[in-house]
Design a protein around this motif. Structure first.
Motif, PDB file in Angstrom:
ATOM      1  N   UNK A  17       0.818  -1.220   0.000  1.00  0.00           N
ATOM      2  CA  UNK A  17       0.000   0.000   0.000  1.00  0.00           C
ATOM      3  C   UNK A  17       0.854   1.274   0.000  1.00  0.00           C
ATOM      4  N   UNK A  18       1.813   1.353   0.889  1.00  0.00           N
ATOM      5  CA  UNK A  18       2.599   2.576   1.028  1.00  0.00           C
ATOM      6  C   UNK A  18       3.359   2.902  -0.255  1.00  0.00           C
ATOM      7  N   UNK A  19       3.999   1.879  -0.832  1.00  0.00           N
ATOM      8  CA  UNK A  19       4.800   2.083  -2.046  1.00  0.00           C
ATOM      9  C   UNK A  19       3.918   2.540  -3.205  1.00  0.00           C
ATOM     10  N   UNK A  20       2.746   1.916  -3.358  1.00  0.00           N
ATOM     11  CA  UNK A  20       1.847   2.274  -4.458  1.00  0.00           C
ATOM     12  C   UNK A  20       1.261   3.682  -4.269  1.00  0.00           C
ATOM     13  N   UNK A  21       0.953   4.023  -3.020  1.00  0.00           N
ATOM     14  CA  UNK A  21       0.417   5.363  -2.738  1.00  0.00           C
ATOM     15  C   UNK A  21       1.443   6.430  -3.100  1.00  0.00           C
ATOM     16  N   UNK A  22       2.691   6.204  -2.694  1.00  0.00           N
ATOM     17  CA  UNK A  22       3.761   7.163  -3.003  1.00  0.00           C
ATOM     18  C   UNK A  22       3.950   7.303  -4.516  1.00  0.00           C
ATOM     19  N   UNK A  23       3.903   6.160  -5.225  1.00  0.00           N
ATOM     20  CA  UNK A  23       4.052   6.191  -6.686  1.00  0.00           C
ATOM     21  C   UNK A  23       2.921   6.995  -7.328  1.00  0.00           C
ATOM     22  N   UNK A  24       1.690   6.761  -6.882  1.00  0.00           N
ATOM     23  CA  UNK A  24       0.529   7.460  -7.450  1.00  0.00           C
ATOM     24  C   UNK A  24       0.644   8.967  -7.223  1.00  0.00           C
TER      25      UNK A  24
END
Length: 349
Positions: free
Chosen positions: A273-280
């Motif tokens: 979740x954290x990695x994908x949120x940062x990417x978005x």
């Protein structure tokens, strides 16, 4: 005497007043249906004027009730008026109006949420989406209980160019609670900025026309009422499917008072979740410390476009439901906490 060369304007014959119709048919507003009657014909005329030029137009009125706005629409010399009324108690009074305007009125006893608008108007009225709006209008003093789900349904129809928008960029003039109207038209940073603001403004030009004080209605509601006019845009401001835009916008506003990244996190499963949120957020160029109501339309456009690419790369992503994951975790937690108690009891036995 009529002016030579000009058709005489349509006039309704003398009729009982709306108040007299209410007494005649013993009509009473039902609180559970959030019904409120508008008896002042000066106000109903003012609502109808917000729709624009209605002479020879085709109009659908939603929830006409005892027929106050109906009279004002007919007085505007429309070609055809379609009335959709769910409450059978109002049909006799509307039939009286129909008889006073021969050939102009069609009454449907039904629910606007399920009524198929694709065949409501003649096909020759249809225009291309890029053209001026068709000579078709939707007008309604909506019950509070139905106004929000109905406008969301119609906004989805705008996005898909179906329902009443199969004919082109059909205009709508509708009443809402004042607070809902403020949400529909709120600008970035405004305290009323919400999911409704983004969903309506990315698809339509939305105008808060004027406010009607609550005491103008019978019975008097606890809030004031606003008239809002919608004209669908030729090009939506976010060119993504309605369901995707709604999911992103709903997620962002899920934690309205927190930083926007908190809501955006709910688009992704707990794993990664954290990695994908940062990417978005980095790809969409959105400051994670902005509050949801501070985000502009371009912020939401970037978020939706980037989220779409992520969904294309991982087709299972769009199906992910944050609330469903929470429910599963809760069920598993209950199972794990109940299991040791059972073992203790068995040991004691």
């Amino acid at each position: 005497m009529a002016v030579p060369g000009k058709a005489a304007a349509f006039r309704l014959p003398p009729l009982p007043t709306v108040g007299e119709i209410i007494k005649l048919f013993r009509l009473k507003a039902q609180k559970q249906l959030s019904q409120n009657f508008l008896l002042d014909l000066r106000l109903t005329d003012k609502i109808v004027r917000q729709a624009g030029e209605l002479k020879n137009a085709h109009v659908c009125e939603v929830g006409p009730g005892p027929g106050g706005i109906t009279r004002s629409i007919l007085s505007a010399d429309v070609e055809q008026l379609l009335l959709i009324e769910k409450d059978a108690r109002f049909i006799p009074g509307l039939q009286m109006l129909s008889e006073a305007a021969p050939g102009k009125v069609r009454i449907v006893h039904g629910d606007i949420l399920t009524y198929k608008m694709e065949k409501a108007f003649p096909r020759h009225l249809k225009k291309n989406w890029e053209d001026e709006p068709p000579d078709i209008h939707i007008i309604g003093n909506l019950p509070f209980s139905v106004s929000t789900p109905l406008i969301i349904k119609w906004l989805e129809n705008v996005s898909k160019k179906d329902g009443p928008f199969i004919y082109g960029r059909t205009q709508m003039t509708l009443t809402f609670q004042k607070e809902v109207a403020e949400r529909l038209t709120a600008n970035p940073g405004g305290k009323q900025r919400s999911r409704l603001s983004i969903m309506s403004q990315h698809l339509c030009t939305v105008e808060n026309c004027f406010v009607i004080p609550g005491q103008a209605f019978v019975p008097k509601p606890e809030v004031d009422v606003a008239v809002v006019h919608f004209t669908p845009l030729v090009q939506p401001k976010i060119q993504q499917p309605f369901e995707l835009v709604e999911k992103v916008v709903r997620s962002v506003f899920q934690f309205r008072r927190k930083y926007c990244f908190r809501g955006i996190e709910t688009l992704f499963p707990e794993s990664g979740r954290l990695k994908r949120t940062e990417h978005l957020m980095m790809t969409a160029n959105v400051d994670p410390t902005l509050r949801p109501f501070q985000l502009s339309m371009s912020h939401f456009r970037n978020l939706c476009n980037t989220y779409r690419k992520m969904c294309d790369e991982d087709p299972s992503l769009f199906a992910y439901n944050y609330r469903e994951e929470l429910r599963k975790k809760k069920r598993n937690l209950l199972k794990s906490t109940s299991q040791p108690k059972q073992t203790e009891e068995e040991n004691q036995l």
